[in-house]
Enzyme design. Structure first.
Site, PDB file in Angstrom:
ATOM      1  N   ARG A   1       0.829  -1.232   0.163  1.00 53.91           N
ATOM      2  CA  ARG A   1       0.138   0.133   0.072  1.00 53.91           C
ATOM      3  C   ARG A   1       0.921   1.091   0.031  1.00 53.91           C
ATOM      4  NH1 ARG A   1      -4.997  -2.133   3.624  1.00 53.91           N
ATOM      5  NH2 ARG A   1      -5.993  -3.406   1.980  1.00 53.91           N
TER       6      ARG A   1
ATOM      7  N   TYR B   1      -6.027  -1.025  -6.749  1.00 51.65           N
ATOM      8  CA  TYR B   1      -5.621  -2.066  -6.559  1.00 51.65           C
ATOM      9  C   TYR B   1      -4.800  -2.124  -5.071  1.00 51.65           C
ATOM     10  CZ  TYR B   1      -0.890  -1.054  -9.107  1.00 51.65           C
ATOM     11  OH  TYR B   1       0.193  -0.806  -9.609  1.00 51.65           O
ATOM     12  N   GLU B   2      -4.603  -3.067  -4.303  1.00 53.20           N
ATOM     13  CA  GLU B   2      -4.237  -3.109  -3.315  1.00 53.20           C
ATOM     14  C   GLU B   2      -5.106  -2.581  -2.018  1.00 53.20           C
ATOM     15  OE1 GLU B   2      -2.002  -5.141  -2.481  1.00 53.20           O
ATOM     16  OE2 GLU B   2      -1.047  -5.215  -4.466  1.00 53.20           O
ATOM     17  N   GLY B   3      -6.492  -2.718  -2.433  1.00 58.99           N
ATOM     18  CA  GLY B   3      -7.522  -2.234  -1.637  1.00 58.99           C
ATOM     19  C   GLY B   3      -7.916  -0.941  -2.215  1.00 58.99           C
TER      20      GLY B   3
ATOM     21  N   GLN C   1      -9.316   1.811   1.745  1.00 57.81           N
ATOM     22  CA  GLN C   1      -8.430   2.445   2.452  1.00 57.81           C
ATOM     23  C   GLN C   1      -9.037   3.318   3.479  1.00 57.81           C
ATOM     24  OE1 GLN C   1      -5.119   1.422   2.006  1.00 57.81           O
ATOM     25  NE2 GLN C   1      -5.963   0.139   0.373  1.00 57.81           N
TER      26      GLN C   1
END
Lengths: 592, 592
Positions: free
Chosen positions: B294, B434-436, B441
């Site tokens: 992140r 991406y990555e959440g 977040q």
């Protein structure tokens, strides 16, 4: 594959309940009863959903190809274009004297939104024709009108606008394309034009280029620009296309989006041109096209937002991830639809409140145009002239924002080509750029439109807002949810206007540094006014027991979101504006 | 073709003058004197500009191809990757016990920014390896570390993260991939994983997949998830890749951007996997990778903004259109560079103040990580844990915004592929997803990080802001231009925090509906703090007569822009937050 659903119910509500077109007192509006507009919108919606939308992704993937000066449009485009032309849609609001249907511009706008949502790149082929027709209609000679308009209205010939050259876009005073007068009264046109949308294609038997050029010996800068009709094939007096003119598409731009529309580099090599209007008065005629095109581009921006939002909503209803706070919404399934989550809902409400507000604003603008042109109303003309850069700049910024938010709703899927959302983002992106970048719109607004006639149009706008608030203050629910926030936002707009009036004389950079924020501030107040009008109409419908109660309630709920969560942006824009130019200009250009 | 200039001067200033790493008291920082970091950054910058950047547009145009399970990366990628690996860049901050260079994470971050600005898609091939190495380093057995880390650090093997499945991304509790225990202590892994970046490629001799799966009979939901190493080729005890494992790339996603990075659909068909850490404790290990990833994605977001801004600036200096207010800047030319126009300048200042502020924020975050890990400082660990979703969510939103604004600076040219700006927009877009997703977040921030340890990390953050203001209030210019606006913004953040504390218990939807705005509010305060720190360092340099006065003055001017024109956004975010969930959730899902 994305889907498209024509929002005809919302359009009908806007036309008849919000804008109350039956009582607008605008010539030609008397024909527009509910049944009539329903029939037109239903048929246009059917074409949009069934004919145009299925070619949107395929057109993007295939794009246009250039071979030896000829442009091939994507598969299916010729057939679809043929249906549009045969249905009379290109001349929907054109002069019946030349074969048009004579409908109000407002109806054309509603139809246009659906066509653009379904397939923006394709719609541009006839969208540009519309602008060229208007310029010829207003500024052309009787002979020119008789020769060109019927063919264009019928869709047998198309039109273009040729302004930009490689070294100049915004600053048209620098153009180099020459127009040399010939003994027969024609002109020899020589030069290169770029960004010519639909400059060459295989959809029509002829293409009518409207070209800005300079006649040697004329005044410097924009005062020496003239406008010419330069047809691809030179027509004879009967309108039969004759010999090929000395012009050619010599390149296609490879672009981020609108792949299915041919963006051409046009080379004029001593081509025969016909003067439109007077020598050196070309800018005036071009503004006729440009103002219309700017409204059309504003519509493109939010129309991409409309279809993007529809697909985000469909995903949010179907995608199962996580559980709702409290009781599950889908207890028998493995998870709840993501729509239950407040942050997903916030995103959807943001999109929804923007696109519905934008539609109302655009329709109101179209009604003002009808009032100006059909009703010969100078005040309406001045007001829409003031609002045009706001419609173009604010609605394309917000339309693009909506496509990005809609893409976000789909998570990783939104980044894939197959989902189609990314195409809406790429296509919407150009609307912030062409027909004058949004920065240019903001300068047009602050530098030209705002001070016109001593600021009369701006005062008229404030009077409309104040009048609406005054008339409806008795409705306590309308007052707290809509009128009070609108009043606050309108005061921010007044404060910004005063700042420009006071500072603009002392230090014009202060006004220019705040122009972009002013455009957004203004846009928010316009959408706030629209939502207040929508809410009033919905409340009236609920009170009268007419209409679909769920539909009307949804309008009010969406408007309340806008007023609570979007409209407060006016305060931020005002803060930026009143911080002036100092921090904007402090850094030396060499020190960047 | 876009260009890239490594911003090494700005990085040196940040490291030594703003973050004062020489006096930070963090183990390992004593090696980082000015000459040393300059040498590392110069070499990394050279590689970025000369090796990676030239392959960015060509990699985008060519993309990756899948043929019978094998993925071919674009031309030149193998050679460039080889240079990165041979230079030791992949293990720059890795454990020397396994062949790493043992440098602080901060230095790795600065190097990473340049690599990502130059070629984001390529950088991901070793960026994912880095995350996988970290997970193995923290959670793997000694044998696993000894077997895998040296090869990964050397770049001979690469790594991936396998989380998402077709029916679940965010909601990992739903995953279906099975891991069946075998008598020999390994596990048979069966399932399909999607969005696997660098899941298959031709750059390394082996690929180490880290895969989340469920062991049958384990707990429901995320509590039953375990993490496995599933190598493409099963290594023998000496680390020689042996037989092919039962896994395959069965598809590549066709995406809006990062075309040169292979986004794979991975099929595990009874593949041999090795448990990392304990059974059912996979989420903890995956969070090690995810938190690092992140931060890396936040960096990707603003790094695309950096290179986009550089190209917008170059255009604004060269493109001649219109004239400056007052005296012309280029009197001998046909027009002035567009940089003279206040609205163009506003756009550039907006971009510049965002990317430089974002860099400072990211570097500060990296320093906190070093303090946490190398200095074993729990408070620093808690603070960076709190800030991670802000860095990811805010900096990717703002990074994308910057690429769009930079593209806008170029007008029509910005929409063409050749100019390259549109690629930065398309590539930056994924960082918000991406990555959440950034929505996730914001939920992580408000729902998990904010309340942790009774809100201690948040209080620590406020203390840092207050302490900084207190210490520097004696400097009147710093106070009016920086500290006062920072104080106002920080109060908005405190008010929002209080709102969540008070409302969060009564009606959690109120907090969740405001989470996205809270993330942005927080991000602005962080950038405000960074600009105040930068300004203090610049003023100290000016007062001491050290450093380049023009450079230092430019930092202050840029900061003043941020404080005057960006930071006031905190008020808008607070207004939205305190409007609560009511208007967000009022509309019935069926009524949308």
């Amino acid at each position: 594959m994305p889907t498209y659903t024509p929002p005809t119910d919302e359009m009908q509500f806007l036309l008849h309940d919000v804008l109350d077109i039956g009582n607008a007192g605008i010539p030609g509006y008397d024909e527009l009863d509910r049944d009539f507009t329903a029939a037109v919108l239903d048929e246009a919606g059917r074409i949009a959903a069934e004919v145009l939308a299925p070619l949107n992704a395929t057109g993007d993937a295939e794009g246009c190809t250039l071979d030896n000066g000829a442009v091939r449009t994507p598969a299916g485009f010729r057939e679809a274009y043929g249906q549009i032309a045969a249905g009379g849609w290109i001349g929907l609001d054109a002069d019946p004297a030349y074969g048009g249907q004579g409908m109000p511009y407002l109806l054309n706008t509603a139809v246009g939104e659906m066509f653009v949502s379904a397939n923006m790149a394709m719609n541009m082929y006839w969208g540009l024709t519309h602008g060229a027709m208007s310029a010829i209609h207003v500024h052309g000679s009787e002979a020119q009108k008789a020769l060109y308009l019927p063919k264009m209205i019928e869709g047998i010939w198309s039109g273009t606008m040729n302004l930009t050259e490689p070294h100049c876009g915004t600053d048209l005073g620098l153009i180099r394309t020459r127009a040399e007068p010939q003994p027969d009264g024609t002109y020899r046109i020589t030069g290169t034009k770029i960004w010519i949308s639909a400059g060459e294609h295989d959809l029509t038997e002829n293409i009518v280029h409207l070209v800005l050029a300079k006649i040697p010996g004329g005044p410097e800068g924009t005062k020496g620009i003239s406008l010419f009709i330069v047809p691809k094939f030179l027509p004879d007096a009967d309108g039969n296309p004759g010999p090929r003119n000395a012009l050619e598409c010599v390149g296609l731009e490879h672009k981020m989006g609108i792949h299915a529309n041919a963006t051409c580099v046009m080379s004029y090599e001593g081509a025969t041109g016909f003067l439109v209007g007077e020598e050196h008065k070309g800018m005036r005629a071009m503004f006729t096209m440009m103002n219309e095109a700017r409204l059309g581009v504003g519509l493109q921006g939010y129309a991409q937002g409309v279809v993007a939002y529809q697909n985000a909503l469909a995903w949010a209803r179907e995608r199962l991830q996580g559980r709702a706070l409290g009781a599950p919404a889908n207890p028998d399934g493995p998870a709840d639809p993501i729509m239950v989550h407040p942050d997903v809902r916030r995103n959807l409400m943001h999109q929804k409140s923007l696109v519905e507000g934008a539609r109302a604003f655009t329709f109101w603008g179209a009604q003002l145009i009808d009032r100006a042109h059909r009703g010969h109303d100078d005040r309406a003309e001045a007001l829409i002239s003031l609002l045009t850069p706001v419609i173009k700049g604010f609605l394309t910024d917000k339309g693009f924002e909506t496509t990005v938010l809609a893409q976000q709703t789909l998570g990783g899927t939104g980044f894939t080509r197959a989902a189609g959302l990314e195409q809406f983002v790429r296509d919407a992106r150009i609307t912030m750029i062409y027909e004058g970048t949004n920065g240019i719109q903001s300068l047009d607004l602050v530098g030209r439109k705002l001070p016109q006639d001593g600021g009369r149009a701006m005062r008229d706008f404030f009077e409309i807002v104040k009048g609406f608030i005054r008339e409806n203050e008795g409705d306590a629910e309308l007052k707290s949810g809509f009128l009070d926030p609108l009043k606050t936002a309108s005061k921010d707009l007044q404060a910004a206007t005063m700042y420009f009036v006071e500072q603009g004389m002392k230090n014009p950079a202060d006004a220019l540094a705040g122009s972009y924020d002013f455009m957004h501030l203004f846009g928010h107040v316009c959408l706030g006014l629209m939502w207040a009008r929508i809410a009033r109409a919905a409340r009236a419908g609920l009170a009268a027991g007419t209409g679909d109660a769920a539909f009307l309630t949804a309008r009010i709920a969406t408007g309340r979101y806008y007023m609570a969560r979007q409209l407060p942006a006016t305060g931020l824009h005002l803060a930026r504006i009143t911080s002036g130019a100092e921090t904007v200009m402090a850094l030396d250009p060499d020190a960047f």
